[in-house]
Design a protein around this motif. Sequence first.
Motif, PDB file in Angstrom:
ATOM      1  N   HIS A 164      -9.477   7.821   0.724  1.00 25.95           N
ATOM      2  CA  HIS A 164      -8.233   7.460   1.395  1.00 25.95           C
ATOM      3  C   HIS A 164      -7.184   6.951   0.415  1.00 25.95           C
ATOM      4  O   HIS A 164      -5.978   7.189   0.602  1.00 25.95           O
ATOM      5  CB  HIS A 164      -8.500   6.418   2.485  1.00 25.95           C
ATOM      6  N   TRP A 165      -7.620   6.265  -0.646  1.00 26.92           N
ATOM      7  CA  TRP A 165      -6.655   5.755  -1.630  1.00 26.92           C
ATOM      8  C   TRP A 165      -5.935   6.902  -2.338  1.00 26.92           C
ATOM      9  O   TRP A 165      -4.759   6.776  -2.702  1.00 26.92           O
ATOM     10  CB  TRP A 165      -7.369   4.869  -2.641  1.00 26.92           C
ATOM     11  N   THR A 166      -6.620   8.014  -2.524  1.00 27.83           N
ATOM     12  CA  THR A 166      -6.010   9.173  -3.186  1.00 27.83           C
ATOM     13  C   THR A 166      -5.292  10.100  -2.210  1.00 27.83           C
ATOM     14  O   THR A 166      -4.920  11.221  -2.566  1.00 27.83           O
ATOM     15  CB  THR A 166      -7.076   9.964  -3.968  1.00 27.83           C
ATOM     16  N   GLY A 167      -5.099   9.646  -0.986  1.00 27.47           N
ATOM     17  CA  GLY A 167      -4.274  10.390  -0.044  1.00 27.47           C
ATOM     18  C   GLY A 167      -5.016  11.346   0.856  1.00 27.47           C
ATOM     19  O   GLY A 167      -4.398  12.214   1.477  1.00 27.47           O
ATOM     20  N   ARG A 168      -6.355  11.216   0.938  1.00 25.08           N
ATOM     21  CA  ARG A 168      -7.176  12.074   1.801  1.00 25.08           C
ATOM     22  C   ARG A 168      -6.954  13.567   1.533  1.00 25.08           C
ATOM     23  O   ARG A 168      -7.008  14.402   2.434  1.00 25.08           O
ATOM     24  CB  ARG A 168      -6.917  11.759   3.274  1.00 25.08           C
ATOM     25  N   LEU A 196      -8.713  -2.447  -2.482  1.00 29.28           N
ATOM     26  CA  LEU A 196      -8.849  -1.257  -1.647  1.00 29.28           C
ATOM     27  C   LEU A 196      -8.914  -1.648  -0.168  1.00 29.28           C
ATOM     28  O   LEU A 196      -9.104  -2.822   0.170  1.00 29.28           O
ATOM     29  CB  LEU A 196     -10.120  -0.506  -2.034  1.00 29.28           C
ATOM     30  N   GLN A 223     -13.350   4.754   0.712  1.00 32.57           N
ATOM     31  CA  GLN A 223     -12.160   3.986   0.322  1.00 32.57           C
ATOM     32  C   GLN A 223     -11.337   4.759  -0.711  1.00 32.57           C
ATOM     33  O   GLN A 223     -10.102   4.849  -0.603  1.00 32.57           O
ATOM     34  CB  GLN A 223     -12.581   2.631  -0.247  1.00 32.57           C
ATOM     35  N   TYR A 240       0.837  -1.196   0.000  1.00 26.85           N
ATOM     36  CA  TYR A 240       0.000   0.000   0.000  1.00 26.85           C
ATOM     37  C   TYR A 240       0.876   1.252   0.000  1.00 26.85           C
ATOM     38  O   TYR A 240       1.942   1.281   0.630  1.00 26.85           O
ATOM     39  CB  TYR A 240      -0.880   0.017   1.248  1.00 26.85           C
ATOM     40  N   VAL A 290      -1.912   5.120   3.369  1.00 24.76           N
ATOM     41  CA  VAL A 290      -3.176   4.435   3.087  1.00 24.76           C
ATOM     42  C   VAL A 290      -3.345   3.313   4.100  1.00 24.76           C
ATOM     43  O   VAL A 290      -2.566   2.360   4.106  1.00 24.76           O
ATOM     44  CB  VAL A 290      -3.216   3.872   1.654  1.00 24.76           C
TER      45      VAL A 290
END
Length: 605
Positions: A241-245, A382, A238, A15, A19
């Motif tokens: 958070h995957w795009t870095g919040r 994810l 999801q 990850y 993440v």
Amino acid sequence: MVVTGERDRPWLAHYPAGVPATLEYPSRPVYWLLEEAAARLPDRAAMRFFGHEWSYRELLALARRVSGALRRRGLQRGERVGLLLPNCPEYLPSLFGIWMAGGVAVPLNPLMVAEEVASLQESTQCRILICLDLLLPLVRNVGPGAPDVLVATRIDAYLPWWDRQLYRMARVQRLGLSGSLPANAIEWENFLTEGSETSEPEAVEGEDLANILPTGGTTGHPKAVMLTHRNLLSNAWQLYHWTGRRTGEDVILACLPFFHSYGLMCCGLSAVAMNGTIVLHHRFRADKVLRLIEQERPTIIPAVPAMLTAFNKELRRRKYNVAGVRSVISGGAALPQAVAEEFARHTGATVVEGYGLSEASPVTHAGPLDGSARPGTIGLPLPDTDAIIVDAETGTRLLPPGEVGELLIRGPQVMRGYWNNPEATAAALRDGWLYTGDLATQDADGFFRIVDRKKDLIITSGVNVYPGDVEAVLRRFEQVEDVAVFGVPDPDRGELVAAVVVPRPGISFNRRAFDAFARQHLEVHKRPRKVEVSQLPLPRNALGKVLRRLLREKFSGEDGEEMAESAPASAEAGASAPSAGTDHTPARASTPSDAAASAPPSPNR
């Protein structure tokens, strides 16, 4: 049946930094995403469309007005509301307003023909429909499937002067000189006055239905996915958070249509979760969208491979300033490495591939955005998403890394089931796992790769086409005795829809009449582009099932037989389903550069 074998999650070690493996999900309805965004950054631009802009405060106010108006019109909790709209400023307020009123949204594809729209309205019992005025000819006003309330909106006021004139000409063509609406219709502006910006939302639970999403079908009982508030909110969370919040930093290009789960999630709900600015565009043409990219400077572009192929062709022809793009997530079909690499060179963006299906809201896998994505793979599951590979024969034996089997998914984004279809639900959801019907493999590090499809699904320009649905329509043509539909490879669209037709005995098969029938009864992507007429019976197994595999092999290989091409796109233009395109002509037969606007491209398989 229970899946047996040891399971681990090697992907967690790969990850991107920051993440988490598991998330805390708000116990809220999906409309909370908009309320939270408006509370956090109320003056941040939420939507832009042809120079017009709406803040998050204004978007929330519009959604509340829609909610109040729907309830004044008698909408009860759990009732369905149809949406027959392109990507336009009314879409998101309508969608969030439906949810705030306790309703269930039924997104409808504007490229459907009238009988498909009526079938879906009837099967989902949509009592209220929100529709673009140019699409009103698709709506049945009497009989089964006719809505009690029809809300009509139009987008010409937003458009540049010349496009506005073309739109109005199209309106006269479709609605007549008077432009009068059906008796059960109300104009959007008048509808909004029935609601209030202070309308309090209906209290709904996470397990309440939010969307009923048609996945295909032109028969009377199409299969439709039931997605809950929890499903949609979880998937948006999801991806956030995957795009870095990142919050209040990104601009998202929304060419993928909201009436499909991919566009709705990746261009809409996840963008709202990150307080992003959504640049709406209702029809894809590579040159016009590239100019839009120059103007709006999007940082994130969700796409399908056909879009990127069209971009690359145009960027070879002419120079555009597209250096601001940071991330591109591609779904809908396999992404050729050469296409990804070329677009990355043009833009400097990180281009990754993802995967999902409508039954999972839709995203389950995505390539890491930190530069560690592996070409040829769909990336990693994810957060809170389990994925395993099992033997395709029984679906119960866990396979080791490197072996090919069926991909199974488990996570908070997985659907409740299929609408009024318990048999299909039981087949897809077993022991907590979603059986995708796709053949895949996982490497030792947890990166997944799609190998093939168990099903005979055709993906053309990122659009799912179900052969059985097309065959059911074509068999209604009076000259057809039997027909088989399948996909053949195409370098631009991924696949083309092909058909082998067995004509009725003693009848001379008329290809022109056959094509005209297809134009009348099938949306543009479902129409066969290659047709072979056979006087021999179709190949079948002992149970009578057509062996499409043999037909694909016969007509797809380098040494395979050639099939007759269909009529050119120009011959079909006038009969295509209405589209609110920038050129405001009826939708043309799809080309790769039409992928996002004239279709619901998805990350499905």
